[in-house]
Design an enzyme around this catalytic site. Structure first.
Site, short mmCIF file in Angstrom:
data_model
loop_
_atom_site.label_atom_id
_atom_site.label_comp_id
_atom_site.label_asym_id
_atom_site.label_seq_id
_atom_site.Cartn_x
_atom_site.Cartn_y
_atom_site.Cartn_z
N ASP A 195 -106.13 47.40 20.70
CA ASP A 195 -104.86 46.89 20.16
C ASP A 195 -104.04 46.20 21.25
O ASP A 195 -103.07 45.50 20.95
CB ASP A 195 -104.05 48.00 19.48
N GLU A 196 -104.45 46.38 22.52
CA GLU A 196 -103.68 45.77 23.62
C GLU A 196 -103.75 44.24 23.59
O GLU A 196 -102.92 43.57 24.21
CB GLU A 196 -104.13 46.31 24.97
N TYR B 138 -106.66 43.09 31.90
CA TYR B 138 -107.60 43.80 31.01
C TYR B 138 -107.47 43.28 29.58
O TYR B 138 -108.47 42.86 28.97
CB TYR B 138 -107.32 45.31 31.05
P1 NAD Z 1 -115.17 53.42 29.75
O1 NAD Z 1 -114.58 52.70 30.91
O2 NAD Z 1 -115.07 54.91 29.70
O3 NAD Z 1 -116.73 53.08 29.63
C1 NAD Z 1 -117.25 51.78 29.81
C2 NAD Z 1 -118.76 51.91 30.00
O4 NAD Z 1 -119.29 50.58 30.13
C3 NAD Z 1 -119.17 52.70 31.23
O5 NAD Z 1 -120.13 53.66 30.89
C4 NAD Z 1 -119.76 51.64 32.17
O6 NAD Z 1 -120.79 52.13 33.00
C5 NAD Z 1 -120.26 50.62 31.16
N1 NAD Z 1 -120.38 49.25 31.73
C6 NAD Z 1 -119.45 48.57 32.46
N2 NAD Z 1 -119.92 47.36 32.79
C7 NAD Z 1 -121.16 47.25 32.25
C8 NAD Z 1 -122.14 46.22 32.21
N3 NAD Z 1 -121.95 45.04 32.83
N4 NAD Z 1 -123.31 46.44 31.55
C9 NAD Z 1 -123.53 47.64 30.93
N5 NAD Z 1 -122.64 48.65 30.93
C10 NAD Z 1 -121.46 48.45 31.58
O7 NAD Z 1 -114.54 52.76 28.46
P2 NAD Z 1 -114.11 53.46 27.08
O8 NAD Z 1 -112.78 54.06 27.24
O9 NAD Z 1 -115.25 54.28 26.57
O10 NAD Z 1 -113.95 52.16 26.16
C11 NAD Z 1 -115.07 51.61 25.48
C12 NAD Z 1 -114.65 50.32 24.80
O11 NAD Z 1 -113.56 50.58 23.91
C13 NAD Z 1 -114.16 49.27 25.80
O12 NAD Z 1 -114.67 48.03 25.39
C14 NAD Z 1 -112.65 49.32 25.68
O13 NAD Z 1 -112.10 48.05 25.91
C15 NAD Z 1 -112.46 49.74 24.23
N6 NAD Z 1 -111.23 50.51 23.96
C16 NAD Z 1 -110.96 51.67 24.64
C17 NAD Z 1 -109.80 52.40 24.34
C18 NAD Z 1 -109.48 53.72 25.01
O14 NAD Z 1 -108.45 54.31 24.72
N7 NAD Z 1 -110.35 54.23 25.88
C19 NAD Z 1 -108.91 51.92 23.37
C20 NAD Z 1 -109.21 50.72 22.73
C21 NAD Z 1 -110.38 50.04 23.01
#
Ligand code: NAD
Length: 358
Positions: A147-148, A172
């Site tokens: 949502d950001e 981001y």
């Molecule tokens: P996270 O940072 O915990 O995990 C990201 C994962 O992606 C890690 O395991 C990392 O090793 C992997 N990764 C990074 N670069 C990579 C690459 N080039 N190739 C393969 N793997 C790679 O993130 P999260 O909190 O689990 O979020 C997951 C998704 O959800 C993201 O796309 C984020 O933008 C989105 N999101 C997260 C939140 C939240 O509150 N955490 C909220 C909204 C959306």
């Protein structure tokens, strides 16, 4: 809520490539899909500092699960996985996801979130074009976004929906917005059957300790000071990661090609209210001898540059069209998360450092 299509026939009915499945949300999604019994999961993750296989111990011996360490930008690796594993859907979560890190070093956010998504889209498009009949009709590319991308909201009753204009504030959120635009363009220009979801802040077990809730829980458990940005008034709409995993499966299976879905729990809380709730819940469960109340440990620190004031989601579309609803209320969900951290800290098998890096 399971639908008739979710439960069609025994055994797996789809093979899904989950990118970023060793991250916080990706690992919850892998656990959810394997528990459900209807999906084979190929987890592609580079294992950056944010990835860990510990959260996947539950699924690693399942015959329906395979882990591949690799980069989403490695076109030949991704092409081979799509072809050899007969992938029916890509659920793309791999990203650089920490706002503070994007302020300190934005380059890797551009590389992973924008260029990485471009390479994945190209590989998925080649694969989809090679499919025929039912396999071609079933294929989905699901981009998991935030949502950001919609910027921030004033302190009133406005909320983000699928129609909200894009106004990202941080490196981001700008990189995630760019990825959303690429995904939509690959649908409009090339016909790739995509779905998108934009969700609010997640919380739950196995979250990286840099984020507000795990940082506060782990510091409060140790009786350390509790930093809160600015005056703590910033509001977030908190979604339990298991509720999110259910929403993601529903969208992957039943979302309309080209559509996006805003996912949230209608649980708005200010940062200071969240930190105070953690203090009170921990005081009940594990009182400290050194302080009367953990609220005394709260310290207001210099605000994050460009810190968005408020995020809030209107999830009416996914509730109405796909029958998904958040089931985990914030207070019991937070209490269960705290209990999980307390169990992890007490466990000899899983020393606190694994997820409690501060
Ligand atoms: P996270 O940072 O915990 O995990 C990201 C994962 O992606 C890690 O395991 C990392 O090793 C992997 N990764 C990074 N670069 C990579 C690459 N080039 N190739 C393969 N793997 C790679 O993130 P999260 O909190 O689990 O979020 C997951 C998704 O959800 C993201 O796309 C984020 O933008 C989105 N999101 C997260 C939140 C939240 O509150 N955490 C909220 C909204 C959306």
């Amino acid at each position: 809520m399971a639908t008739a299509r979710d439960t069609a026939g025994p055994g797996p009915d789809r093979t899904v490539l989950v990118t970023g499945g060793a991250g916080f949300i990706g690992s919850a999604l892998c656990r959810h899909l394997i528990r459900g019994g209807h999906t084979r999961v190929i987890n592609l993750d580079k294992l950056t500092y944010a990835g860990s296989l510990t959260a996947l111990a539950e699924v690693e011996s399942s015959p329906r699960y395979r882990f591949v360490q690799g980069d989403i930008a490695d076109r030949s690796l991704v092409a081979a996985l799509l072809r050899d594993e007969s992938i029916d859907a890509v659920m793309h979560l791999a990203a650089e996801s920490h706002v503070d890190r994007s302020i300190d070093g934005p380059a890797i956010f551009i590389e992973t979130n924008i260029t990485g998504t471009f390479h994945l889209l190209e590989a998925a498009l080649d694969h989809w074009r090679s499919l025929e009949g039912e396999a071609r009709a079933r294929f989905r590319f699901h981009h998991i976004s935030t949502d950001e991308v919609f910027g921030d909201l004033p302190f009133d009753d406005s909320r983000f929906s699928e129609e909200s204009p894009y106004r990202p504030s941080s490196p981001y959120s700008a990189s995630k917005a760019a990825a959303d635009h690429l995904v939509r363009a690959w649908h409009h220009t090339y016909g790739l059957p995509v779905v998108l979801s934009n969700c609010s802040n997640n919380y739950g077990p196995y979250q990286n300790a840099e984020k507000l809730i795990p940082l506060t829980i782990t510091r409060a458990m140790r009786g350390e000071t509790l930093p809160v940005y600015g005056n703590g008034a910033n509001v977030r709409d908190w979604l339990h990661v298991d509720d999110h995993a259910r929403a993601l499966e529903t969208i992957m299976r039943n979302g309309a090609p080209g559509a996006s879905y805003a996912v949230g729990a209608r649980e708005e809380h200010s940062n200071i209210a969240v930190v105070a709730a953690i203090c009170d819940l921990l005081d009940e469960r594990a009182p400290l001898v050194s302080v009367r109340s953990r609220r005394d440990l709260i310290r207001f620190v210099t605000d994050r540059p460009g810190h968005d004031r408020r995020y809030a989601i209107d999830p009416a579309k996914i509730e109405r069209e796909l029958g998904w609803q958040s089931e985990i209320r914030f207070t019991p969900g937070l209490a269960a998360t705290i209990d999980w951290y307390l169990r992890e800290a007490a466990s000899a098998v899983q020393p606190p450092g694994t997820f409690l890096r501060a």
